[in-house]
Design an enzyme around this catalytic site. Structure first.
Site, PDB file in Angstrom:
ATOM      1  N   ASP A  13     -13.593   6.931  -3.851  1.00 43.32           N
ATOM      2  CA  ASP A  13     -12.993   6.717  -5.181  1.00 43.32           C
ATOM      3  C   ASP A  13     -13.654   7.602  -6.248  1.00 43.32           C
ATOM      4  O   ASP A  13     -12.980   8.122  -7.140  1.00 43.32           O
ATOM      5  CB  ASP A  13     -13.106   5.244  -5.603  1.00 43.32           C
ATOM      6  CG  ASP A  13     -12.010   4.385  -4.974  1.00 43.32           C
ATOM      7  OD1 ASP A  13     -10.988   4.951  -4.544  1.00 43.32           O
ATOM      8  OD2 ASP A  13     -12.191   3.159  -4.902  1.00 43.32           O
ATOM      9  N   GLY A  36     -14.901  -3.325  -9.614  1.00 46.26           N
ATOM     10  CA  GLY A  36     -15.080  -2.434  -8.468  1.00 46.26           C
ATOM     11  C   GLY A  36     -14.824  -0.976  -8.800  1.00 46.26           C
ATOM     12  O   GLY A  36     -15.588  -0.095  -8.405  1.00 46.26           O
ATOM     13  N   SER A  55       0.816  -1.224   0.000  1.00 49.51           N
ATOM     14  CA  SER A  55       0.000   0.000   0.000  1.00 49.51           C
ATOM     15  C   SER A  55       0.852   1.276   0.000  1.00 49.51           C
ATOM     16  O   SER A  55       1.836   1.383   0.726  1.00 49.51           O
ATOM     17  CB  SER A  55      -0.905   0.017   1.230  1.00 49.51           C
ATOM     18  OG  SER A  55      -1.583   1.267   1.298  1.00 49.51           O
ATOM     19  N   SER A  71      -0.636   4.128   0.748  1.00 52.47           N
ATOM     20  CA  SER A  71      -1.369   5.069   1.608  1.00 52.47           C
ATOM     21  C   SER A  71      -0.499   5.665   2.714  1.00 52.47           C
ATOM     22  O   SER A  71      -0.620   6.865   2.998  1.00 52.47           O
ATOM     23  CB  SER A  71      -2.600   4.380   2.215  1.00 52.47           C
ATOM     24  OG  SER A  71      -3.508   4.079   1.203  1.00 52.47           O
ATOM     25  N   LYS A 116     -13.371  -4.350   1.531  1.00 50.98           N
ATOM     26  CA  LYS A 116     -14.166  -3.192   1.089  1.00 50.98           C
ATOM     27  C   LYS A 116     -15.682  -3.433   1.151  1.00 50.98           C
ATOM     28  O   LYS A 116     -16.438  -2.499   1.368  1.00 50.98           O
ATOM     29  CB  LYS A 116     -13.788  -2.797  -0.341  1.00 50.98           C
ATOM     30  CG  LYS A 116     -12.503  -2.001  -0.425  1.00 50.98           C
ATOM     31  CD  LYS A 116     -12.277  -1.591  -1.868  1.00 50.98           C
ATOM     32  CE  LYS A 116     -11.274  -0.469  -1.947  1.00 50.98           C
ATOM     33  NZ  LYS A 116     -11.264   0.181  -3.252  1.00 50.98           N
TER      34      LYS A 116
HETATM   35  P1  NAP Z   1     -11.718  -5.713 -10.765  1.00 49.18           P
HETATM   36  O1  NAP Z   1     -12.880  -5.458  -9.884  1.00 49.18           O
HETATM   37  O2  NAP Z   1     -10.973  -6.991 -10.659  1.00 49.18           O
HETATM   38  O3  NAP Z   1     -12.217  -5.513 -12.306  1.00 49.18           O
HETATM   39  C1  NAP Z   1     -11.340  -5.791 -13.370  1.00 49.18           C
HETATM   40  C2  NAP Z   1     -11.965  -5.358 -14.701  1.00 49.18           C
HETATM   41  O4  NAP Z   1     -10.998  -5.586 -15.723  1.00 49.18           O
HETATM   42  C3  NAP Z   1     -13.225  -6.156 -15.087  1.00 49.18           C
HETATM   43  O5  NAP Z   1     -14.075  -5.327 -15.829  1.00 49.18           O
HETATM   44  C4  NAP Z   1     -12.628  -7.246 -15.969  1.00 49.18           C
HETATM   45  O6  NAP Z   1     -13.531  -7.771 -16.918  1.00 49.18           O
HETATM   46  C5  NAP Z   1     -11.546  -6.472 -16.701  1.00 49.18           C
HETATM   47  N1  NAP Z   1     -10.494  -7.361 -17.201  1.00 49.18           N
HETATM   48  C6  NAP Z   1      -9.543  -7.999 -16.470  1.00 49.18           C
HETATM   49  N2  NAP Z   1      -8.763  -8.735 -17.278  1.00 49.18           N
HETATM   50  C7  NAP Z   1      -9.239  -8.574 -18.535  1.00 49.18           C
HETATM   51  C8  NAP Z   1      -8.854  -9.074 -19.802  1.00 49.18           C
HETATM   52  N3  NAP Z   1      -7.809  -9.912 -19.951  1.00 49.18           N
HETATM   53  N4  NAP Z   1      -9.567  -8.685 -20.897  1.00 49.18           N
HETATM   54  C9  NAP Z   1     -10.613  -7.842 -20.771  1.00 49.18           C
HETATM   55  N5  NAP Z   1     -11.038  -7.313 -19.586  1.00 49.18           N
HETATM   56  C10 NAP Z   1     -10.353  -7.692 -18.483  1.00 49.18           C
HETATM   57  O7  NAP Z   1     -10.608  -4.573 -10.577  1.00 49.18           O
HETATM   58  P2  NAP Z   1     -10.838  -3.062 -10.104  1.00 49.18           P
HETATM   59  O8  NAP Z   1     -10.698  -2.992  -8.638  1.00 49.18           O
HETATM   60  O9  NAP Z   1     -12.063  -2.556 -10.760  1.00 49.18           O
HETATM   61  O10 NAP Z   1      -9.524  -2.337 -10.698  1.00 49.18           O
HETATM   62  C11 NAP Z   1      -9.390  -2.167 -12.105  1.00 49.18           C
HETATM   63  C12 NAP Z   1      -8.193  -1.263 -12.414  1.00 49.18           C
HETATM   64  O11 NAP Z   1      -8.420   0.042 -11.877  1.00 49.18           O
HETATM   65  C13 NAP Z   1      -6.853  -1.729 -11.820  1.00 49.18           C
HETATM   66  O12 NAP Z   1      -5.857  -1.444 -12.761  1.00 49.18           O
HETATM   67  C14 NAP Z   1      -6.663  -0.845 -10.608  1.00 49.18           C
HETATM   68  O13 NAP Z   1      -5.297  -0.646 -10.264  1.00 49.18           O
HETATM   69  C15 NAP Z   1      -7.280   0.447 -11.122  1.00 49.18           C
HETATM   70  N6  NAP Z   1      -7.744   1.319 -10.040  1.00 49.18           N
HETATM   71  C16 NAP Z   1      -7.178   2.552  -9.952  1.00 49.18           C
HETATM   72  C17 NAP Z   1      -7.600   3.420  -8.965  1.00 49.18           C
HETATM   73  C18 NAP Z   1      -6.971   4.784  -8.888  1.00 49.18           C
HETATM   74  O14 NAP Z   1      -7.111   5.435  -7.844  1.00 49.18           O
HETATM   75  N7  NAP Z   1      -6.308   5.237  -9.934  1.00 49.18           N
HETATM   76  C19 NAP Z   1      -8.598   3.032  -8.056  1.00 49.18           C
HETATM   77  C20 NAP Z   1      -9.163   1.760  -8.187  1.00 49.18           C
HETATM   78  C21 NAP Z   1      -8.714   0.906  -9.187  1.00 49.18           C
HETATM   79  P3  NAP Z   1     -14.484  -9.033 -16.552  1.00 49.18           P
HETATM   80  O15 NAP Z   1     -15.605  -8.460 -15.733  1.00 49.18           O
HETATM   81  O16 NAP Z   1     -14.919  -9.549 -17.863  1.00 49.18           O
HETATM   82  O17 NAP Z   1     -13.634  -9.995 -15.770  1.00 49.18           O
END
Ligand code: NAP
Length: 290
Positions: A113, A142, A26, A28, A77
């Protein structure tokens, strides 16, 4: 005497932490440590590795004022919601909590977020935000929940939600359409993105594609409006292939680091009493942190 004075000071020191399992990665503590130092505040921000079986014990610590509050990350979460006394409306809609604070033994929970996402968008494109009427959101996990909620709260007219598993996109659209009846929701497969690009004012990647160690996000942005904004939530690396392609096509580009930093501001204010700023020194500090 000195020792006693130190103990009294410690008792009044404001304390917060991040909980998760595992949690060593983390950023944070670096983020909040930077602000504590910048604003010369008498507080500490730590890390607590809390196994899911020990979540109830940690909640007791919170109620006993051991901490003013905490950030919450994977895998707590959603499960933490059962322990929160007062849940914010956005946390209810998103279905996840990332920030807790305690007031007179009452535990408050929210999700910052969406705030982080919109604040960074407004910081980067202050004049264009009000003109965003149609947005494409890539991904339905998420992070997408917070992004969708924040965009709808800004009065978005049309949200095109594209995901590899289209059923997941449909479920999410149905869920948010209950709350945001003035927004039209369209869902489709991620691979059909090109056909929607020409109508979007904003294209947001919320998938994990493009992250270090993941395949790149392969979307053709060539028919996007020249005024469109491309926003990638991924922050490692900062410049993803998606943003490189957006840049080549003349779009304004926003990376994921700002959202990460802005989402920490409301919690910091609750625990330590100052609403902190995101500046270039903070960005540099986070980027250099191992
Ligand atoms: P998550 O809940 O695991 O969701 C992942 C998403 O990516 C789902 O829509 C999934 O599709 C898709 N995905 C994963 N592998 C894939 C592939 N090979 N081909 C196509 N789609 C794929 O993850 P999350 O928590 O939402 O996080 C997603 C991203 O956002 C991460 O990179 C994370 O680091 C980033 N993030 C950034 C912040 C920030 O503050 N900048 C905050 C939160 C998250 P399916 O539903 O089809 O599996």
């Amino acid at each position: 005497m000195e020792c006693q004075a130190f103990k009294i000071q410690e008792a009044y020191m404001h304390k917060a932490c991040v909980i998760g399992h595992p949690i060593h990665h983390s950023k944070s503590p670096v983020l909040h440590g930077f602000w504590l130092n910048k604003y010369q505040l008498h507080g500490v921000y730590g890390i607590e590795d809390i196994h899911p079986d020990r979540l109830g014990d940690f909640i007791k610590l919170l109620r006993n004022n051991e901490y003013q509050g905490c950030n919450v990350t994977i895998p707590h979460k959603e499960t933490i919601i059962a322990h929160v006394d007062h849940l914010s409306e956005e946390a209810k809609r998103i279905g996840a909590v990332n920030t807790l604070w305690v007031e007179e033994g009452v535990i408050y929970g929210t999700n910052t977020d969406g705030f982080g996402f919109i604040s960074h968008l407004k910081e980067q494109c202050p004049d264009e935000v009000s003109a965003i009427k149609t947005a494409i959101v890539l991904g339905a996990g998420g992070a997408a929940r917070a992004v969708i909620d924040a965009l709808c709260a800004q009065g978005l007219k049309k949200l095109i939600l594209l995901n590899r598993s289209v059923d997941k996109a449909k479920k999410l659209a149905l869920h948010f359409s209950q709350y945001w009846q003035n927004t039209e929701f369209v869902t489709d497969k991620l691979e059909h993105a090109y056909q929607y690009c020409s109508e979007a004012d904003l294209v947001v990647n919320t998938t994990s594609l493009g992250m270090t160690g993941q395949p790149k996000l392969d979307i053709d942005l060539s028919n996007c409006k020249k005024t469109a904004i491309a926003y990638d939530l991924v922050y490692a690396p900062l410049e993803t292939e998606f943003l490189k392609q957006a840049n080549k096509n003349g779009l304004q580009c926003i990376d994921g680091l700002g959202m990460l930093l802005h989402q920490g501001r409301p919690g910091f204010e609750k625990w330590f009493g100052v609403f902190p700023e995101v500046d270039d020194d903070l960005k540099a500090k986070i980027l250099s942190a191992k």
